[in-house]
Design a protein around this motif. Structure first.
Motif, PDB file in Angstrom:
ATOM      1  N   HIS A  32       0.827  -1.202   0.000  1.00 59.44           N
ATOM      2  CA  HIS A  32       0.000   0.000   0.000  1.00 59.44           C
ATOM      3  C   HIS A  32       0.869   1.262   0.000  1.00 59.44           C
ATOM      4  N   CYS A  34       4.028   1.560  -0.808  1.00 55.40           N
ATOM      5  CA  CYS A  34       4.815   1.661  -2.038  1.00 55.40           C
ATOM      6  C   CYS A  34       3.971   2.230  -3.171  1.00 55.40           C
ATOM      7  N   CYS A  35       2.711   1.777  -3.261  1.00 59.40           N
ATOM      8  CA  CYS A  35       1.810   2.294  -4.294  1.00 59.40           C
ATOM      9  C   CYS A  35       1.624   3.794  -4.110  1.00 59.40           C
ATOM     10  N   ALA A  36       1.432   4.212  -2.856  1.00 61.51           N
ATOM     11  CA  ALA A  36       1.203   5.625  -2.576  1.00 61.51           C
ATOM     12  C   ALA A  36       2.431   6.452  -2.943  1.00 61.51           C
ATOM     13  N   GLU A  38       4.767   5.615  -5.158  1.00 60.37           N
ATOM     14  CA  GLU A  38       4.893   5.626  -6.619  1.00 60.37           C
ATOM     15  C   GLU A  38       3.960   6.657  -7.235  1.00 60.37           C
TER      16      GLU A  38
ATOM     17  N   TYR B  26      -7.171  -4.631  -4.849  1.00 58.67           N
ATOM     18  CA  TYR B  26      -6.313  -4.600  -3.674  1.00 58.67           C
ATOM     19  C   TYR B  26      -6.525  -3.282  -2.934  1.00 58.67           C
ATOM     20  N   GLY B  27      -6.039  -3.242  -1.699  1.00 61.35           N
ATOM     21  CA  GLY B  27      -6.360  -2.136  -0.806  1.00 61.35           C
ATOM     22  C   GLY B  27      -6.130  -0.756  -1.387  1.00 61.35           C
ATOM     23  N   TYR B  28      -4.939  -0.506  -1.904  1.00 63.09           N
ATOM     24  CA  TYR B  28      -4.619   0.825  -2.421  1.00 63.09           C
ATOM     25  C   TYR B  28      -5.534   1.208  -3.571  1.00 63.09           C
ATOM     26  N   TYR B  50      -8.507  -1.295   6.299  1.00 66.26           N
ATOM     27  CA  TYR B  50      -7.938  -2.641   6.506  1.00 66.26           C
ATOM     28  C   TYR B  50      -8.639  -3.439   7.617  1.00 66.26           C
ATOM     29  N   ARG B  72       6.715  -7.191  -5.544  1.00 65.71           N
ATOM     30  CA  ARG B  72       6.144  -7.109  -4.197  1.00 65.71           C
ATOM     31  C   ARG B  72       4.938  -8.027  -4.106  1.00 65.71           C
ATOM     32  N   ARG B  74       1.255  -8.696  -3.375  1.00 72.92           N
ATOM     33  CA  ARG B  74       0.051  -7.864  -3.365  1.00 72.92           C
ATOM     34  C   ARG B  74      -1.139  -8.726  -2.980  1.00 72.92           C
TER      35      ARG B  74
END
Lengths: 259, 112
Positions: A32, A34-36, A38, B26-28, B50, B72, B74
């Motif tokens: 999460h 890392c996505c943010a 990026e 997925y969460g993000y 979460y 990573r 996921r």
């Protein structure tokens, strides 16, 4: 699209490691964060800038709180619920047991066979739903269509019959086949008026083509509680109860659970 | 951005509906999707998202699977049939709730 390098991911991981989270949550949050980061870098920020901005909203204390919240909602709460149910059951058995008043050595005799641990486990284990959804009627005796591949009486196509059909008159009371929580009660397309109950251990039971339901979504029900009445709503040729048992979302034969 | 109370009371409905439509997220991604759909007015805080996701998994409304993406792990969430049923009934409930609120608060549609 920017993808963080192994070295950069390691720096995010180092932050998470300080919170001492369990592995699963830590992995999930790593992705999460890392996505943010990026996403921020895509707008032109440098890695260091994006890292510090993202971590600002994720202080260590908040990470720990998150883990606590998750543990509470998924473990402690249901455990308290189960523990109180187990205690009630044990108390009930003690009260009803013929051993308690007669001979105290009798229950001890069981220990010689080393069954004691099995019994303890049984109290907390959920038994799959085996009762008949129509009180006093044997599922096998009232069966009009069984579980498995069959030619559909209306569409004439060979499909999986996801449950069993039980003959019954309109208005016959339908009962819950195990304790649980009503997750659906109402019209559901081809299924007609339907009640779905979520039980422990990933079991769901469904009662379909009903004429009415007497429980609502969110209600807790006990084994044998009246929940609805037989009907012929939805895609149905005549009055009957379509009864399904799902284990982890997969339909199973309700009769197979009885044997 | 809407108040915490409003978001807290509707989060479960929103997440279930989102997964009912998209099948697997997925969460993000959920975070992003909701933010985009609401023009940034409805923000899922991770602190609420979460715990809810883990609870829904525990209740059998969602299932998870982990995949390696960009090196990573996921964790993807998918909706189960029980989850779909819950999504539908929650959405219906909210629809009638909106109508009730419209009456209670005497809301008239804004003229454009």
């Amino acid at each position: 699209m920017i993808i963080l390098s192994e070295h950069q991911v390691a720096r995010v991981q180092a932050h998470l490691a300080r919170a001492g989270l369990n592995e699963q949550l830590s992995t999930e949050l790593l992705d999460h964060l890392c996505c943010a980061i990026e996403a921020r870098m895509t707008t032109g920020e440098s890695f260091d800038q994006a890292l510090s901005e993202t971590l600002k909203s994720w202080p260590i204390r908040q990470l720990r709180d998150l883990q606590k919240t998750i543990n509470f909602t998924t473990k402690t709460k249901p455990m308290l619920y189960r523990a109180s149910a187990a205690i009630a059951l044990v108390a009930g058995i003690c009260l009803l047991s013929p051993f308690t008043s007669v001979d105290h050595s009798a229950p001890l005799a069981l220990d010689h066979h080393d069954h004691s641990s099995d019994y303890a486990a049984d109290y907390s284990r959920f038994d799959p739903p085996t009762a008949s959804p129509i009180a006093g009627v044997d599922m096998k005796a009232a069966l009009s269509s069984g579980f498995g591949m069959r030619k559909h009486p209306l569409t004439k196509r060979t499909t999986l019959h996801r449950g069993i059909d039980l003959k019954a008159k309109v208005g016959t009371p339908v009962q819950a086949t195990a304790p649980g929580k009503v997750i659906y009660a109402g019209e559901d397309g081809n299924y007609g008026i339907t009640v779905r109950i979520l039980h422990e251990d990933g079991y769901v039971t469904a009662y379909c083509h009903l004429s009415k339901h007497v429980v609502e979504r969110g209600d807790r029900v006990i084994l044998g509680q009246e929940i609805a009445a037989v009907g012929t709503t939805g895609q149905s040729l005549g009055p009957h109860l379509h009864y399904e048992v799902l284990k982890d979302d997969v339909p199973v034969n309700p009769l197979a659970l009885v044997d | 951005m809407y108040s915490k109370e409003l978001i807290k009371g509707t989060l479960r409905t929103v997440v279930l509906r989102l997964l009912d439509q998209e099948g697997r997220l997925y969460g993000y991604q959920m975070n992003k999707r909701v933010e985009d759909l609401s023009d940034g007015r409805y923000t899922l805080t991770e602190g609420a998202l979460y715990p809810l996701l883990h609870k829904l998994v525990k209740d059998g409304l969602l299932t998870t699977e982990t995949e390696k993406v960009n090196g990573r792990a996921r964790r993807y969430y998918s909706i189960t049939e029980a989850g779909r049923a819950a999504a539908t009934s929650r959405r219906e409930e909210f629809r009638s709730f909106l109508l009730t609120m419209q009456t209670l608060l005497d809301l008239k549609p804004e003229k454009t």
